[in-house]
Design a protein around this motif. Sequence first.
Motif, PDB file in Angstrom:
ATOM      1  N   PRO A 191       1.028  -1.272   0.423  1.00  0.00           N
ATOM      2  CA  PRO A 191      -0.130   0.176   0.049  1.00  0.00           C
ATOM      3  C   PRO A 191       0.875   1.357  -0.133  1.00  0.00           C
ATOM      4  N   GLN A 192       0.355   2.352  -0.502  1.00  0.00           N
ATOM      5  CA  GLN A 192       1.190   3.485  -0.780  1.00  0.00           C
ATOM      6  C   GLN A 192       0.684   4.730   0.139  1.00  0.00           C
ATOM      7  N   HIS A 193      -0.588   5.016  -0.086  1.00  0.00           N
ATOM      8  CA  HIS A 193      -1.008   6.092   0.417  1.00  0.00           C
ATOM      9  C   HIS A 193      -1.263   5.876   2.028  1.00  0.00           C
ATOM     10  N   PRO A 194      -1.086   6.735   2.898  1.00  0.00           N
ATOM     11  CA  PRO A 194      -0.866   6.688   4.518  1.00  0.00           C
ATOM     12  C   PRO A 194      -2.267   6.266   4.735  1.00  0.00           C
ATOM     13  N   TYR A 195      -3.446   6.564   4.206  1.00  0.00           N
ATOM     14  CA  TYR A 195      -4.872   6.157   4.720  1.00  0.00           C
ATOM     15  C   TYR A 195      -4.960   5.028   4.572  1.00  0.00           C
ATOM     16  N   THR A 196      -4.658   4.229   3.008  1.00  0.00           N
ATOM     17  CA  THR A 196      -4.679   2.924   2.865  1.00  0.00           C
ATOM     18  C   THR A 196      -4.021   2.171   4.061  1.00  0.00           C
ATOM     19  N   ARG A 197      -2.621   2.581   4.190  1.00  0.00           N
ATOM     20  CA  ARG A 197      -1.854   1.825   5.336  1.00  0.00           C
ATOM     21  C   ARG A 197      -2.508   1.711   6.572  1.00  0.00           C
ATOM     22  N   ALA A 198      -3.110   2.945   7.172  1.00  0.00           N
ATOM     23  CA  ALA A 198      -3.434   3.017   8.478  1.00  0.00           C
ATOM     24  C   ALA A 198      -4.824   2.199   8.399  1.00  0.00           C
ATOM     25  N   LEU A 199      -5.755   1.958   7.406  1.00  0.00           N
ATOM     26  CA  LEU A 199      -7.008   1.219   7.476  1.00  0.00           C
ATOM     27  C   LEU A 199      -6.371  -0.153   7.501  1.00  0.00           C
ATOM     28  N   LEU A 200      -5.347  -0.638   6.705  1.00  0.00           N
ATOM     29  CA  LEU A 200      -5.067  -2.003   7.008  1.00  0.00           C
ATOM     30  C   LEU A 200      -4.321  -2.244   8.201  1.00  0.00           C
ATOM     31  N   ASP A 201      -3.666  -1.355   8.739  1.00  0.00           N
ATOM     32  CA  ASP A 201      -3.172  -1.619  10.010  1.00  0.00           C
ATOM     33  C   ASP A 201      -4.209  -1.607  11.378  1.00  0.00           C
ATOM     34  N   ALA A 202      -5.190  -1.213  11.007  1.00  0.00           N
ATOM     35  CA  ALA A 202      -6.458  -1.364  12.006  1.00  0.00           C
ATOM     36  C   ALA A 202      -7.149  -2.557  11.816  1.00  0.00           C
ATOM     37  N   ALA A 243       2.155  14.616   6.816  1.00  0.00           N
ATOM     38  CA  ALA A 243       1.616  15.766   5.717  1.00  0.00           C
ATOM     39  C   ALA A 243       2.942  16.776   5.970  1.00  0.00           C
ATOM     40  N   VAL A 244       3.087  17.330   4.848  1.00  0.00           N
ATOM     41  CA  VAL A 244       4.106  18.239   4.417  1.00  0.00           C
ATOM     42  C   VAL A 244       3.502  19.914   4.532  1.00  0.00           C
ATOM     43  N   GLU A 245       3.695  20.801   5.270  1.00  0.00           N
ATOM     44  CA  GLU A 245       3.308  21.942   5.318  1.00  0.00           C
ATOM     45  C   GLU A 245       3.623  22.554   4.089  1.00  0.00           C
ATOM     46  N   GLY A 246       2.732  23.278   3.391  1.00  0.00           N
ATOM     47  CA  GLY A 246       3.117  24.072   2.232  1.00  0.00           C
ATOM     48  C   GLY A 246       3.050  23.152   1.000  1.00  0.00           C
ATOM     49  N   ILE A 247       2.745  21.943   0.877  1.00  0.00           N
ATOM     50  CA  ILE A 247       2.488  21.239  -0.016  1.00  0.00           C
ATOM     51  C   ILE A 247       1.294  20.483   0.013  1.00  0.00           C
ATOM     52  N   CYS A 248       0.925  19.729   1.098  1.00  0.00           N
ATOM     53  CA  CYS A 248      -0.152  18.818   1.283  1.00  0.00           C
ATOM     54  C   CYS A 248      -1.258  19.587   1.725  1.00  0.00           C
ATOM     55  N   ASN A 249      -1.172  20.663   2.195  1.00  0.00           N
ATOM     56  CA  ASN A 249      -2.373  21.746   2.639  1.00  0.00           C
ATOM     57  C   ASN A 249      -2.721  22.559   1.428  1.00  0.00           C
ATOM     58  N   VAL A 250      -1.863  22.586   0.486  1.00  0.00           N
ATOM     59  CA  VAL A 250      -2.324  23.626  -0.864  1.00  0.00           C
ATOM     60  C   VAL A 250      -2.440  22.807  -2.037  1.00  0.00           C
ATOM     61  N   ASP A 251      -1.749  21.942  -2.325  1.00  0.00           N
ATOM     62  CA  ASP A 251      -1.756  21.217  -3.851  1.00  0.00           C
ATOM     63  C   ASP A 251      -2.731  20.026  -3.670  1.00  0.00           C
ATOM     64  N   PRO A 252      -3.714  19.998  -4.292  1.00  0.00           N
ATOM     65  CA  PRO A 252      -4.465  18.459  -4.332  1.00  0.00           C
ATOM     66  C   PRO A 252      -3.612  17.550  -5.197  1.00  0.00           C
ATOM     67  N   PRO A 253      -3.371  16.113  -4.664  1.00  0.00           N
ATOM     68  CA  PRO A 253      -2.596  15.210  -5.316  1.00  0.00           C
ATOM     69  C   PRO A 253      -3.369  14.642  -6.300  1.00  0.00           C
ATOM     70  N   GLN A 254      -2.730  14.337  -7.506  1.00  0.00           N
ATOM     71  CA  GLN A 254      -3.789  13.409  -8.538  1.00  0.00           C
ATOM     72  C   GLN A 254      -3.493  12.046  -8.185  1.00  0.00           C
ATOM     73  N   LEU A 255      -4.477  11.193  -8.757  1.00  0.00           N
ATOM     74  CA  LEU A 255      -4.518   9.702  -8.844  1.00  0.00           C
ATOM     75  C   LEU A 255      -3.489   9.243  -9.733  1.00  0.00           C
ATOM     76  N   ILE A 256      -2.256   9.027  -9.586  1.00  0.00           N
ATOM     77  CA  ILE A 256      -1.578   8.636 -10.821  1.00  0.00           C
ATOM     78  C   ILE A 256      -0.680   7.403 -10.483  1.00  0.00           C
ATOM     79  N   GLN A 257      -0.296   6.737 -11.445  1.00  0.00           N
ATOM     80  CA  GLN A 257       0.500   5.479 -11.266  1.00  0.00           C
ATOM     81  C   GLN A 257       1.719   5.521 -10.117  1.00  0.00           C
ATOM     82  N   LEU A 308       3.856  12.513  -1.800  1.00  0.00           N
ATOM     83  CA  LEU A 308       5.038  11.746  -1.238  1.00  0.00           C
ATOM     84  C   LEU A 308       5.242  10.306  -1.620  1.00  0.00           C
ATOM     85  N   ARG A 309       4.473   9.855  -2.282  1.00  0.00           N
ATOM     86  CA  ARG A 309       4.451   8.401  -2.674  1.00  0.00           C
ATOM     87  C   ARG A 309       4.476   8.235  -4.021  1.00  0.00           C
ATOM     88  N   THR A 310       4.155   9.351  -4.974  1.00  0.00           N
ATOM     89  CA  THR A 310       3.968   9.153  -6.265  1.00  0.00           C
ATOM     90  C   THR A 310       4.683  10.161  -7.345  1.00  0.00           C
TER      91      THR A 310
END
Length: 347
Positions: free
Chosen positions: A255-266, A304-318, A332-334
């Motif tokens: 898993p790449q996305h931190p949310y997916t990883r957290a869901l799996l870890d739960a 999350a990185v201040e100035g990037i994650c709270n500003v720029d919407p990430p695209q769903l990419i390979q 951060l992952r893609t």
Amino acid sequence: MSDALVRFVGVRKWFPVTKGLIANLLDRGEKKNVRAVDGITFEIRRGEVFGLAGESGSGKSTVGRLAIRLLDVTDGQVLFDGQDLGAMSREELRQTRRRMQVIFQDPLASLNPRMTIGQAIEHPALIHLPELSAQERTQRVLTLLDDVGMSPPELYYGKYPHQISGGQRQRIVIARALITAPELIVADEPIAMADVSVRAVLLDLMMKLKEEFDLTYLFITHDLATAKYVCDRIAIMYLGEIIEIGTLAEIYEHPQHPYTRALLDAVPVPDPLHRRLEPLPPGEIPNPINPPPGCRFHPRCPIAVEGICNVDPPQLIQVVGDSVDHLAACHLRTGAHQDLDPERVSG
Ligand code: SF4
């Protein structure tokens, strides 16, 4: 022939918020919407079990209803076998609806208490298969009762929903979904209300019927342990968006996305050596009327990185280095900011 049975293209489903007169005056008439589904693109391939997972409020059930046009899109297209469901005439939609059915989580609420089991299963055939005679419909109902393990079928045909168990009621709902010989079944939390003791049995039944009836499933669940049991590919939803999508192996082992990883870890695992790497992020899903800017997950994201994650919407990419089936929406992952990922930096 494309192997996509259903294709979502840039689909949005927004629900207007209805307000009282005073609230309207205070807001100066500004219209607000719940952004239940907010611009998703993906496909469900013929013959696969496509899982859609996420917390309550992520928009996954709305996607299920859009897939069979129980709801109309606000924007974008839902294509079934290449045809835009939103552009179909009433008659085209009627013809297409026999090819798609739905199973909801609460079988008691799905069944009319005044209809016998036989009448309930037969009902969709009265609407969608007018060419069948009464005798043919009855025979089809009896065969389906047998197929879903309600044997001898004659014993159950005249019973009412309250006279059978919860697990048996879900078998009836499954039989009813099959009577029009559909290609797609949207299963929305189909075992969530069943006793723990019969959940695996119901899943096994659904997988057996998938082979026998050549079905494609959209399998909606909040439970990643259940999804792992049945799905070929899985999409993870968060606040109306798909944040990761991939094959079973890619989602569970890489898993790449931190949310997916957290869901799996739960997900509870019977392994005492299992360590929680990233606990489920604190807090509720934010308000879908006014989602956070940038990455919608940033208020809960542990990296999350201040100035990037709270500003720029990430695209769903390979995902770099993975198959074309594995997509994620995380800077951060893609993308260009992998050097900021604390896990990658520390090796
Ligand atoms: Fe977290 Fe940023 Fe990735 Fe969003 S883009 S998941 S906030 S690291």
